[in-house]
Enzyme design. Structure first.
Site, PDB file in Angstrom:
ATOM      1  N   TYR A  27      50.035  17.002 -59.178  1.00  0.00           N
ATOM      2  CA  TYR A  27      49.740  15.576 -59.339  1.00  0.00           C
ATOM      3  C   TYR A  27      50.601  14.859 -60.370  1.00  0.00           C
ATOM      4  O   TYR A  27      50.437  13.652 -60.556  1.00  0.00           O
ATOM      5  CB  TYR A  27      48.252  15.409 -59.691  1.00  0.00           C
ATOM      6  N   ASN A  78      44.674   6.246 -50.788  1.00  0.00           N
ATOM      7  CA  ASN A  78      44.659   7.660 -51.144  1.00  0.00           C
ATOM      8  C   ASN A  78      43.201   7.999 -51.436  1.00  0.00           C
ATOM      9  O   ASN A  78      42.734   7.861 -52.567  1.00  0.00           O
ATOM     10  CB  ASN A  78      45.523   7.938 -52.371  1.00  0.00           C
ATOM     11  N   HIS A  84      39.934  14.309 -46.038  1.00  0.00           N
ATOM     12  CA  HIS A  84      39.852  15.478 -45.170  1.00  0.00           C
ATOM     13  C   HIS A  84      38.574  15.536 -44.335  1.00  0.00           C
ATOM     14  O   HIS A  84      38.486  16.340 -43.426  1.00  0.00           O
ATOM     15  CB  HIS A  84      40.009  16.750 -46.016  1.00  0.00           C
ATOM     16  N   ASP A  91      35.909   5.016 -40.403  1.00  0.00           N
ATOM     17  CA  ASP A  91      35.389   3.881 -39.639  1.00  0.00           C
ATOM     18  C   ASP A  91      35.545   2.567 -40.405  1.00  0.00           C
ATOM     19  O   ASP A  91      35.827   1.522 -39.816  1.00  0.00           O
ATOM     20  CB  ASP A  91      33.911   4.111 -39.281  1.00  0.00           C
ATOM     21  N   HIS A 104      49.479  10.557 -50.440  1.00  0.00           N
ATOM     22  CA  HIS A 104      48.995  11.645 -51.296  1.00  0.00           C
ATOM     23  C   HIS A 104      50.085  11.991 -52.293  1.00  0.00           C
ATOM     24  O   HIS A 104      51.258  12.131 -51.902  1.00  0.00           O
ATOM     25  CB  HIS A 104      48.642  12.879 -50.462  1.00  0.00           C
ATOM     26  N   LEU A 105      49.701  12.130 -53.523  1.00  0.00           N
ATOM     27  CA  LEU A 105      50.677  12.508 -54.562  1.00  0.00           C
ATOM     28  C   LEU A 105      51.237  13.894 -54.278  1.00  0.00           C
ATOM     29  O   LEU A 105      52.438  14.140 -54.414  1.00  0.00           O
ATOM     30  CB  LEU A 105      49.996  12.512 -55.937  1.00  0.00           C
ATOM     31  N   SER A 106      50.361  14.810 -53.892  1.00  0.00           N
ATOM     32  CA  SER A 106      50.764  16.201 -53.665  1.00  0.00           C
ATOM     33  C   SER A 106      51.155  16.420 -52.209  1.00  0.00           C
ATOM     34  O   SER A 106      50.848  15.595 -51.342  1.00  0.00           O
ATOM     35  CB  SER A 106      49.616  17.143 -54.051  1.00  0.00           C
ATOM     36  N   ARG A 115      43.380  20.988 -46.495  1.00  0.00           N
ATOM     37  CA  ARG A 115      43.998  19.721 -46.925  1.00  0.00           C
ATOM     38  C   ARG A 115      44.924  19.140 -45.841  1.00  0.00           C
ATOM     39  O   ARG A 115      45.386  18.014 -45.956  1.00  0.00           O
ATOM     40  CB  ARG A 115      44.793  19.914 -48.218  1.00  0.00           C
TER      41      ARG A 115
HETATM   42  C1  DQA Z   1      45.268  14.050 -52.967  1.00  0.00           C
HETATM   43  C2  DQA Z   1      45.206  15.345 -52.157  1.00  0.00           C
HETATM   44  C3  DQA Z   1      43.772  15.740 -51.848  1.00  0.00           C
HETATM   45  O1  DQA Z   1      43.742  16.944 -51.101  1.00  0.00           O
HETATM   46  C4  DQA Z   1      43.007  15.962 -53.131  1.00  0.00           C
HETATM   47  O2  DQA Z   1      41.671  16.283 -52.854  1.00  0.00           O
HETATM   48  C5  DQA Z   1      43.131  14.824 -54.087  1.00  0.00           C
HETATM   49  C6  DQA Z   1      44.393  14.112 -54.205  1.00  0.00           C
HETATM   50  C7  DQA Z   1      46.701  13.738 -53.418  1.00  0.00           C
HETATM   51  O3  DQA Z   1      46.957  12.598 -53.829  1.00  0.00           O
HETATM   52  O4  DQA Z   1      47.561  14.614 -53.401  1.00  0.00           O
HETATM   53  O5  DQA Z   1      42.199  14.534 -54.839  1.00  0.00           O
HETATM   54  O6  DQA Z   1      44.828  12.982 -52.142  1.00  0.00           O
END
Ligand code: DQA
Length: 149
Positions: A27, A78, A84, A91, A104-106, A115
């Protein structure tokens, strides 16, 4: 540039207020406030305006999405782990009827298998994962393209 049609609403979901304390390998080291400052800078460079919202409560996230209908020109979402499995958020996103990009940051696709699932992906015009803060610049650029079509 988006002022006539509203800002780009950037929504951060569950646990994103813990940025700066979460695993920096996934992150990065920015806090949520620093990330939002960075995103506001990217938006300014692109001639866009961004608004920000964070909550750890799923119903509040849903209600904030409802409030964006007719207000936001586009959305960057995000939802954290809700991505997930939350069909409620899926909706609500559908009912906003504005272009959305999932960020998503990651790099969620190379982490745990659960994920890889996104219940919002099919509603979004694009998806950026694994680019850290820069992913939000990519998302803003995608929305800008979409809005000038
Ligand atoms: C996330 C990825 C998700 O799997 C995780 O639960 C997060 C952050 C990301 O920004 O990478 O809380 O959304």
């Amino acid at each position: 540039m988006t002022s006539a049609r509203g800002p780009i609403a950037v929504l951060h979901g569950v646990n994103l207020d813990q940025l700066g304390r979460r695993d920096p390998l996934h992150y990065g080291t920015l806090t949520l406030a620093e990330l939002e400052e960075r995103i506001a800078g990217f938006a300014g460079e692109l001639g866009l305006e961004a608004s920000f919202f964070h909550t750890n409560h799923e119903g509040e996230f849903v209600e904030h999405l409802h409030a964006q209908r007719g207000r936001a020109a586009g959305l960057i979402v995000n939802p954290g782990a809700w991505t997930h499995y939350s069909y409620a958020i899926r909706d609500a996103l559908e009912s906003v009827a504005a272009p959305a990009v999932e960020v998503h940051l990651s790099d969620v696709d190379t982490r745990e298998p659960w994920r890889r699932m996104s219940v919002i992906r099919e509603l979004c015009i694009g998806r950026v994962a694994g680019r850290g803060a820069d992913g939000y610049r990519d998302a803003l650029a995608m929305l800008k393209e979409e809005l000038i079509k």
